[in-house]
Design a protein around this motif. Sequence first.
Motif, PDB file in Angstrom:
ATOM      1  N   VAL A   1       0.841  -1.030  -0.093  1.00  0.00           N
ATOM      2  CA  VAL A   1       0.184   0.014   0.045  1.00  0.00           C
ATOM      3  C   VAL A   1       0.639   1.074  -0.103  1.00  0.00           C
ATOM      4  CG1 VAL A   1      -1.740  -1.356   1.022  1.00  0.00           C
ATOM      5  CG2 VAL A   1      -0.270  -0.092   2.658  1.00  0.00           C
TER       6      VAL A   1
ATOM      7  N   ARG B   1      -3.709   5.255  13.888  1.00  0.00           N
ATOM      8  CA  ARG B   1      -3.642   4.664  13.281  1.00  0.00           C
ATOM      9  C   ARG B   1      -3.156   3.519  14.168  1.00  0.00           C
ATOM     10  NH1 ARG B   1      -4.055   3.437   7.757  1.00  0.00           N
ATOM     11  NH2 ARG B   1      -4.292   5.472   6.679  1.00  0.00           N
TER      12      ARG B   1
ATOM     13  N   GLY C   1      -0.398   3.058   5.693  1.00  0.00           N
ATOM     14  CA  GLY C   1      -1.126   4.476   5.161  1.00  0.00           C
ATOM     15  C   GLY C   1      -2.316   3.823   4.359  1.00  0.00           C
ATOM     16  N   GLY C   2      -2.913   2.749   4.370  1.00  0.00           N
ATOM     17  CA  GLY C   2      -3.771   2.000   3.036  1.00  0.00           C
ATOM     18  C   GLY C   2      -4.737   2.665   3.668  1.00  0.00           C
ATOM     19  N   SER C   3      -5.533   2.702   2.042  1.00  0.00           N
ATOM     20  CA  SER C   3      -7.207   3.127   2.672  1.00  0.00           C
ATOM     21  C   SER C   3      -8.348   2.217   3.348  1.00  0.00           C
ATOM     22  CB  SER C   3      -7.894   3.383   1.810  1.00  0.00           C
ATOM     23  OG  SER C   3      -8.431   2.110   0.489  1.00  0.00           O
ATOM     24  N   ASP C   4      -9.248   2.720   3.967  1.00  0.00           N
ATOM     25  CA  ASP C   4     -10.150   1.234   4.365  1.00  0.00           C
ATOM     26  C   ASP C   4     -10.081   0.388   3.020  1.00  0.00           C
ATOM     27  OD1 ASP C   4      -9.932   2.580   6.886  1.00  0.00           O
ATOM     28  OD2 ASP C   4     -12.415   3.868   6.306  1.00  0.00           O
ATOM     29  N   GLU C   5     -10.669   0.393   2.188  1.00  0.00           N
ATOM     30  CA  GLU C   5     -10.562  -0.260   1.353  1.00  0.00           C
ATOM     31  C   GLU C   5      -9.738  -1.202   0.529  1.00  0.00           C
ATOM     32  OE1 GLU C   5     -12.085  -0.427  -3.647  1.00  0.00           O
ATOM     33  OE2 GLU C   5     -11.862   1.093  -2.741  1.00  0.00           O
ATOM     34  N   GLU C   6      -9.059  -0.940   1.154  1.00  0.00           N
ATOM     35  CA  GLU C   6      -7.488  -1.858   0.835  1.00  0.00           C
ATOM     36  C   GLU C   6      -7.304  -2.571   2.123  1.00  0.00           C
ATOM     37  OE1 GLU C   6      -4.472   1.087  -2.060  1.00  0.00           O
ATOM     38  OE2 GLU C   6      -4.552   1.767   0.152  1.00  0.00           O
TER      39      GLU C   6
END
Length: 393
Positions: A156, A233, A295-300
């Motif tokens: 990510v 996070r 730092g991945g998005s919620d979707e990732e």
Amino acid sequence: MSSSWNVGALRLATVASCYLSTQMSSFPSKLNLKLQRLSVSNLEKGSGPISSPPTNPPSLVSWRSWPSKHEPKTSLSAAGLVNEVEEEGRDDQPVEISQFDFKGYMAVKGRAVNAALDKAVPLRDPETIHESMRYSLLAPGKRVRPMLCIAACELVGGKQETAMPSACALEMIHTMSLIHDDLPCMDDDDLRRGVPTNHKVFGEDVAVLAGDALLSFAFQHIATATEGVSPDRLLRVIAELAKAIGSEGLVAGQVVDMASSGMSDVSLEHLEYIHVHKTAVLLEAAVVIGAIVGGGSDEEVEKLRKFARCIGLLFQVVDDILDVTKSSLELGKTAGKDLLADKTTYPKLLGLEKSRQFAEELNMEAKKQLAGFDLNRALPLISLADYIAYRQN
């Protein structure tokens, strides 16, 4: 991201979808379908149908569908993915795909993790407890959980050094689970990672405390050694890890596993509950935590969670197969232990061939979840899935 990477990711999605459409029935995102009942060979009884599954508590609900109506074909390996994507791209613009040296990747990441673990838990007073912690923590191991954490972080867009404290914490907790699992009051094992178990060397009292110390220090290490990650996070990481190993996670799986020894009517759903919680949950946490700190998005993060659930259960299915097909020398731990303890395993319930087919389908479904990511960055996780599927110990 360049257009060539976008094309590569799109084709990866297409390839994975094509493979899966011919091999698996629908695999809903919530993964909560009831199991179909099978009639398969039993390792001990020769042949005969599985007994009707008992009524399970509401919590024992399967999150996947097995079996599919199709027989699995060749696994979608990293090399296979690359070849398929390159083949698809010949009539269009070229897709740039780097050669991936998985053995080299494992060696480099393994050395980095080992060095970080050695630094994190130095030998200091009181020496006995730290010797015991280091004895099991630094014993030769596959370091699958740290590598999954680092690979997810880098996938990510994060960096290895950002994920390393969490990666080390995961290995500390995994080591704790092994120390405690081997105790006489639990599985009572004498061999782990090719060496005598911790309590055989340091005694049961010190072994229990060494596991406790590794567990508590894991959270301290994440909180104090992680750099470049926002407090919110970091809080998500700690919550994710705590849930994974508590009474709703690893502990739950262990308790139900102990209570199930000697039971003659264990259903497939019941067995899956044990292994999703006892084994898969920490592998899932490793991938999810890596994505969060990277730092991945919620979707990732959620796509990677689904990937990790598949490889987590895959890990245990393969473990069960190896337990009845390999020697103690090959495994580095006591072989045939589950059979002697009359524990229900996938080969015992499904037979070896059906267990292998199930492993293939889990591997395929895991890779499907990586379709939307950059192909080159996804190669470590694709290869790690194959490593888990085809490992020999």
